[in-house]
Design a protein around this motif. Structure first.
Motif, PDB file in Angstrom:
ATOM      1  N   LEU A 106       0.484  -1.102  -0.336  1.00 41.80           N
ATOM      2  CA  LEU A 106       0.138   0.125  -0.219  1.00 41.80           C
ATOM      3  C   LEU A 106       0.871   1.122  -0.007  1.00 41.80           C
ATOM      4  N   TYR A 107       2.128   0.984   0.716  1.00 45.03           N
ATOM      5  CA  TYR A 107       2.713   2.351   0.816  1.00 45.03           C
ATOM      6  C   TYR A 107       3.448   2.841  -0.633  1.00 45.03           C
ATOM      7  N   ARG A 108       4.134   1.788  -0.935  1.00 46.78           N
ATOM      8  CA  ARG A 108       4.460   1.440  -2.051  1.00 46.78           C
ATOM      9  C   ARG A 108       3.695   2.667  -3.230  1.00 46.78           C
ATOM     10  N   TRP A 109       2.520   1.710  -3.256  1.00 46.13           N
ATOM     11  CA  TRP A 109       1.154   1.952  -4.077  1.00 46.13           C
ATOM     12  C   TRP A 109       1.206   3.727  -4.430  1.00 46.13           C
ATOM     13  N   LEU A 110       0.450   3.959  -2.991  1.00 47.24           N
ATOM     14  CA  LEU A 110      -0.061   5.220  -2.357  1.00 47.24           C
ATOM     15  C   LEU A 110       1.910   6.769  -3.351  1.00 47.24           C
ATOM     16  N   ARG A 111       3.189   6.421  -3.196  1.00 48.20           N
ATOM     17  CA  ARG A 111       4.139   6.525  -3.850  1.00 48.20           C
ATOM     18  C   ARG A 111       3.876   7.063  -4.212  1.00 48.20           C
ATOM     19  N   LYS A 112       3.931   5.752  -5.578  1.00 49.28           N
ATOM     20  CA  LYS A 112       3.424   6.090  -6.689  1.00 49.28           C
ATOM     21  C   LYS A 112       2.625   6.415  -7.599  1.00 49.28           C
ATOM     22  N   TYR A 113       1.425   6.517  -7.154  1.00 48.17           N
ATOM     23  CA  TYR A 113      -0.012   7.720  -7.297  1.00 48.17           C
ATOM     24  C   TYR A 113       0.130   9.060  -6.200  1.00 48.17           C
ATOM     25  N   ASP A 114       1.155   9.816  -6.002  1.00 50.77           N
ATOM     26  CA  ASP A 114       1.664  10.451  -5.790  1.00 50.77           C
ATOM     27  C   ASP A 114       0.999  11.164  -5.319  1.00 50.77           C
ATOM     28  N   TYR A 115       0.224  10.033  -3.562  1.00 50.44           N
ATOM     29  CA  TYR A 115      -0.928  10.044  -2.422  1.00 50.44           C
ATOM     30  C   TYR A 115      -1.657  10.752  -2.648  1.00 50.44           C
ATOM     31  N   PRO A 116      -2.774   9.698  -3.926  1.00 50.17           N
ATOM     32  CA  PRO A 116      -4.227  10.066  -3.615  1.00 50.17           C
ATOM     33  C   PRO A 116      -4.990  10.598  -2.323  1.00 50.17           C
ATOM     34  N   ASP A 117      -5.496  11.068  -2.587  1.00 49.32           N
ATOM     35  CA  ASP A 117      -6.891  11.570  -1.385  1.00 49.32           C
ATOM     36  C   ASP A 117      -7.686   9.964  -1.253  1.00 49.32           C
ATOM     37  N   GLY A 118      -8.637  10.414   0.080  1.00 51.62           N
ATOM     38  CA  GLY A 118      -9.092   9.483   0.620  1.00 51.62           C
ATOM     39  C   GLY A 118      -8.982   8.119   1.737  1.00 51.62           C
ATOM     40  N   PHE A 119      -7.079   8.535   1.937  1.00 53.31           N
ATOM     41  CA  PHE A 119      -6.848   8.169   3.633  1.00 53.31           C
ATOM     42  C   PHE A 119      -6.884   8.747   4.502  1.00 53.31           C
ATOM     43  N   GLN A 120      -6.569   8.154   5.944  1.00 53.23           N
ATOM     44  CA  GLN A 120      -6.434   8.674   7.277  1.00 53.23           C
ATOM     45  C   GLN A 120      -5.357   8.197   7.890  1.00 53.23           C
ATOM     46  N   VAL A 121      -4.825   8.562   8.690  1.00 56.03           N
ATOM     47  CA  VAL A 121      -3.816   8.080   9.331  1.00 56.03           C
ATOM     48  C   VAL A 121      -4.530   7.719  10.995  1.00 56.03           C
ATOM     49  N   LEU A 122      -4.324   6.720  11.413  1.00 60.97           N
ATOM     50  CA  LEU A 122      -5.296   6.139  12.980  1.00 60.97           C
ATOM     51  C   LEU A 122      -4.028   4.859  13.320  1.00 60.97           C
ATOM     52  N   CYS A 123      -4.250   4.874  14.715  1.00 61.70           N
ATOM     53  CA  CYS A 123      -3.528   4.116  15.256  1.00 61.70           C
ATOM     54  C   CYS A 123      -4.602   3.193  14.719  1.00 61.70           C
ATOM     55  N   ALA A 124      -3.654   1.490  15.720  1.00 60.34           N
ATOM     56  CA  ALA A 124      -4.692   0.612  15.956  1.00 60.34           C
ATOM     57  C   ALA A 124      -5.997  -0.023  16.247  1.00 60.34           C
ATOM     58  N   ASN A 125      -5.467   0.652  17.771  1.00 58.40           N
ATOM     59  CA  ASN A 125      -6.934   1.219  18.590  1.00 58.40           C
ATOM     60  C   ASN A 125      -7.642   1.928  17.645  1.00 58.40           C
ATOM     61  N   CYS A 126      -7.791   3.215  17.555  1.00 55.33           N
ATOM     62  CA  CYS A 126      -8.687   4.116  16.654  1.00 55.33           C
ATOM     63  C   CYS A 126      -8.757   3.024  15.428  1.00 55.33           C
ATOM     64  N   ASN A 127      -7.803   2.434  14.647  1.00 49.06           N
ATOM     65  CA  ASN A 127      -9.158   1.443  13.088  1.00 49.06           C
ATOM     66  C   ASN A 127      -9.964   0.593  13.660  1.00 49.06           C
ATOM     67  N   MET A 128      -9.062  -0.231  14.775  1.00 45.41           N
ATOM     68  CA  MET A 128     -10.109  -1.113  15.299  1.00 45.41           C
ATOM     69  C   MET A 128     -11.584  -0.832  15.937  1.00 45.41           C
ATOM     70  N   LYS A 129     -11.137   0.288  16.116  1.00 42.47           N
ATOM     71  CA  LYS A 129     -12.570   1.087  17.255  1.00 42.47           C
ATOM     72  C   LYS A 129     -13.395   1.672  15.278  1.00 42.47           C
ATOM     73  N   LYS A 130     -13.260   1.973  14.674  1.00 39.11           N
ATOM     74  CA  LYS A 130     -13.473   2.340  14.114  1.00 39.11           C
ATOM     75  C   LYS A 130     -14.335   1.221  12.940  1.00 39.11           C
ATOM     76  N   GLU A 131     -13.258   0.269  12.804  1.00 43.92           N
ATOM     77  CA  GLU A 131     -14.542  -1.447  11.950  1.00 43.92           C
ATOM     78  C   GLU A 131     -15.596  -2.044  12.895  1.00 43.92           C
ATOM     79  N   THR A 132     -15.278  -2.238  14.317  1.00 47.76           N
ATOM     80  CA  THR A 132     -15.966  -2.705  14.992  1.00 47.76           C
ATOM     81  C   THR A 132     -17.650  -1.564  15.099  1.00 47.76           C
TER      82      THR A 132
END
Length: 146
Positions: A106-132
Protein backbone atom coordinates in the motif's frame (compact mmCIF):
# COMPACT_ATOMS: atom_id res chain seq x y z
CA UNK A 1 37.19 23.88 -7.16
CA UNK A 2 38.83 21.35 -9.43
CA UNK A 3 36.48 19.23 -11.50
CA UNK A 4 37.27 15.53 -11.58
CA UNK A 5 37.41 13.47 -14.75
CA UNK A 6 34.15 11.74 -13.83
CA UNK A 7 32.34 15.03 -13.21
CA UNK A 8 33.48 16.42 -16.57
CA UNK A 9 32.58 13.30 -18.52
CA UNK A 10 29.60 11.93 -16.58
CA UNK A 11 27.21 11.77 -19.58
CA UNK A 12 29.74 10.02 -21.83
CA UNK A 13 30.69 7.54 -19.10
CA UNK A 14 27.05 6.64 -18.43
CA UNK A 15 26.40 6.28 -22.13
CA UNK A 16 29.41 3.98 -22.49
CA UNK A 17 28.29 1.91 -19.47
CA UNK A 18 24.76 1.59 -20.85
CA UNK A 19 26.11 0.43 -24.21
CA UNK A 20 28.44 -2.07 -22.49
CA UNK A 21 25.52 -3.45 -20.48
CA UNK A 22 23.33 -3.83 -23.58
CA UNK A 23 26.15 -5.56 -25.48
CA UNK A 24 26.92 -7.93 -22.57
CA UNK A 25 23.56 -8.27 -20.83
CA UNK A 26 23.45 -12.08 -20.86
CA UNK A 27 26.98 -12.46 -19.47
CA UNK A 28 26.38 -9.83 -16.76
CA UNK A 29 23.10 -11.45 -15.69
CA UNK A 30 24.76 -14.87 -15.51
CA UNK A 31 27.57 -13.46 -13.34
CA UNK A 32 24.97 -11.86 -11.05
CA UNK A 33 22.97 -15.12 -10.82
CA UNK A 34 26.12 -17.07 -10.00
CA UNK A 35 27.15 -14.58 -7.30
CA UNK A 36 23.68 -14.71 -5.73
CA UNK A 37 23.75 -18.51 -5.77
CA UNK A 38 27.24 -18.72 -4.23
CA UNK A 39 26.58 -15.94 -1.68
CA UNK A 40 22.94 -16.69 -0.91
CA UNK A 41 23.02 -15.77 2.79
CA UNK A 42 24.81 -12.49 2.12
CA UNK A 43 22.45 -11.68 -0.77
CA UNK A 44 19.35 -12.37 1.34
CA UNK A 45 20.70 -10.25 4.20
CA UNK A 46 21.41 -7.33 1.86
CA UNK A 47 18.00 -7.70 0.23
CA UNK A 48 16.23 -7.80 3.63
CA UNK A 49 18.07 -4.70 4.89
CA UNK A 50 17.16 -2.80 1.75
CA UNK A 51 13.56 -3.99 1.88
CA UNK A 52 13.20 -3.06 5.57
CA UNK A 53 14.74 0.36 5.00
CA UNK A 54 12.46 1.12 2.05
CA UNK A 55 9.35 -0.09 3.90
CA UNK A 56 10.12 2.21 6.84
CA UNK A 57 10.91 5.09 4.49
CA UNK A 58 7.66 4.66 2.52
CA UNK A 59 5.56 4.26 5.68
CA UNK A 60 7.06 7.31 7.38
CA UNK A 61 6.57 9.37 4.24
CA UNK A 62 2.92 8.31 3.85
CA UNK A 63 2.14 8.85 7.54
CA UNK A 64 3.67 12.33 7.45
CA UNK A 65 1.80 13.31 4.29
CA UNK A 66 -1.61 12.04 5.42
CA UNK A 67 -1.23 13.57 8.90
CA UNK A 68 0.05 16.93 7.58
CA UNK A 69 3.46 16.40 9.15
CA UNK A 70 2.12 15.58 12.65
CA UNK A 71 2.72 11.81 12.37
CA UNK A 72 -0.05 11.00 14.82
CA UNK A 73 -3.49 9.38 14.91
CA UNK A 74 -6.19 11.73 13.66
CA UNK A 75 -8.58 10.56 16.41
CA UNK A 76 -6.54 10.15 19.62
CA UNK A 77 -3.25 11.88 18.67
CA UNK A 78 -1.15 8.74 19.38
CA UNK A 79 2.30 9.40 17.90
CA UNK A 80 4.03 6.00 18.06
CA UNK A 81 4.95 5.27 14.44
CA UNK A 82 4.92 1.52 15.15
CA UNK A 83 1.16 1.53 15.85
CA UNK A 84 0.13 4.06 13.22
CA UNK A 85 -1.49 2.83 10.03
CA UNK A 86 -3.43 4.18 7.09
CA UNK A 87 -7.19 3.84 6.88
CA UNK A 88 -9.57 4.31 3.98
CA UNK A 89 -11.69 7.22 5.19
CA UNK A 90 -14.92 5.94 3.62
CA UNK A 91 -14.25 2.24 4.31
CA UNK A 92 -14.01 1.66 0.56
CA UNK A 93 -10.76 -0.28 0.54
CA UNK A 94 -12.30 -3.13 -1.46
CA UNK A 95 -13.04 -0.69 -4.30
CA UNK A 96 -9.46 0.58 -4.51
CA UNK A 97 -7.77 -0.09 -7.85
CA UNK A 98 -4.55 -1.36 -6.28
CA UNK A 99 -3.70 -5.03 -5.87
CA UNK A 100 -1.79 -4.52 -2.61
CA UNK A 101 -4.31 -3.10 -0.15
CA UNK A 102 -2.23 -3.22 3.03
CA UNK A 103 1.28 -2.96 4.43
CA UNK A 104 4.32 -2.10 2.38
CA UNK A 105 2.48 -2.74 -0.90
CA UNK A 106 0.00 0.00 0.00
CA UNK A 107 2.77 2.44 0.90
CA UNK A 108 4.54 1.74 -2.41
CA UNK A 109 1.29 2.21 -4.34
CA UNK A 110 0.54 5.50 -2.60
CA UNK A 111 4.01 6.81 -3.39
CA UNK A 112 3.75 5.73 -7.02
CA UNK A 113 0.40 7.52 -7.45
CA UNK A 114 1.44 10.66 -5.57
CA UNK A 115 -0.55 10.03 -2.38
CA UNK A 116 -4.18 10.29 -3.56
CA UNK A 117 -6.98 11.51 -1.28
CA UNK A 118 -9.18 9.12 0.67
CA UNK A 119 -6.81 8.00 3.44
CA UNK A 120 -6.27 9.03 7.04
CA UNK A 121 -3.79 8.08 9.75
CA UNK A 122 -5.17 6.07 12.65
CA UNK A 123 -3.50 4.10 15.40
CA UNK A 124 -4.28 0.37 15.54
CA UNK A 125 -6.78 0.86 18.40
CA UNK A 126 -8.73 3.62 16.66
CA UNK A 127 -8.68 1.69 13.39
CA UNK A 128 -10.18 -1.34 15.17
CA UNK A 129 -12.70 0.91 16.96
CA UNK A 130 -13.73 2.45 13.62
CA UNK A 131 -14.24 -1.01 12.09
CA UNK A 132 -16.27 -2.17 15.11
CA UNK A 133 -18.48 0.94 14.94
CA UNK A 134 -18.86 0.52 11.18
CA UNK A 135 -20.16 -3.01 11.62
CA UNK A 136 -22.32 -2.09 14.60
CA UNK A 137 -23.95 0.74 12.65
CA UNK A 138 -24.79 -1.61 9.79
CA UNK A 139 -22.21 -0.33 7.31
CA UNK A 140 -22.62 3.39 7.99
CA UNK A 141 -19.51 5.46 8.57
CA UNK A 142 -18.80 6.25 12.21
CA UNK A 143 -19.39 9.92 13.12
CA UNK A 144 -15.82 10.50 14.37
CA UNK A 145 -14.49 10.63 10.78
CA UNK A 146 -12.02 13.40 9.94
Amino acid sequence: MIETYYERNRAQIRERQAKYYQDNKDVIKEIQRRWRRLNRAKYLAINKRTSDRLREEYKTSAINIYSNGDACCSWCRQADIDVLCLDHINNDGAKCPMREKAGSGLYRWLRKYDYPDGFQVLCANCNMKKETEFRRLGGRICGKKT
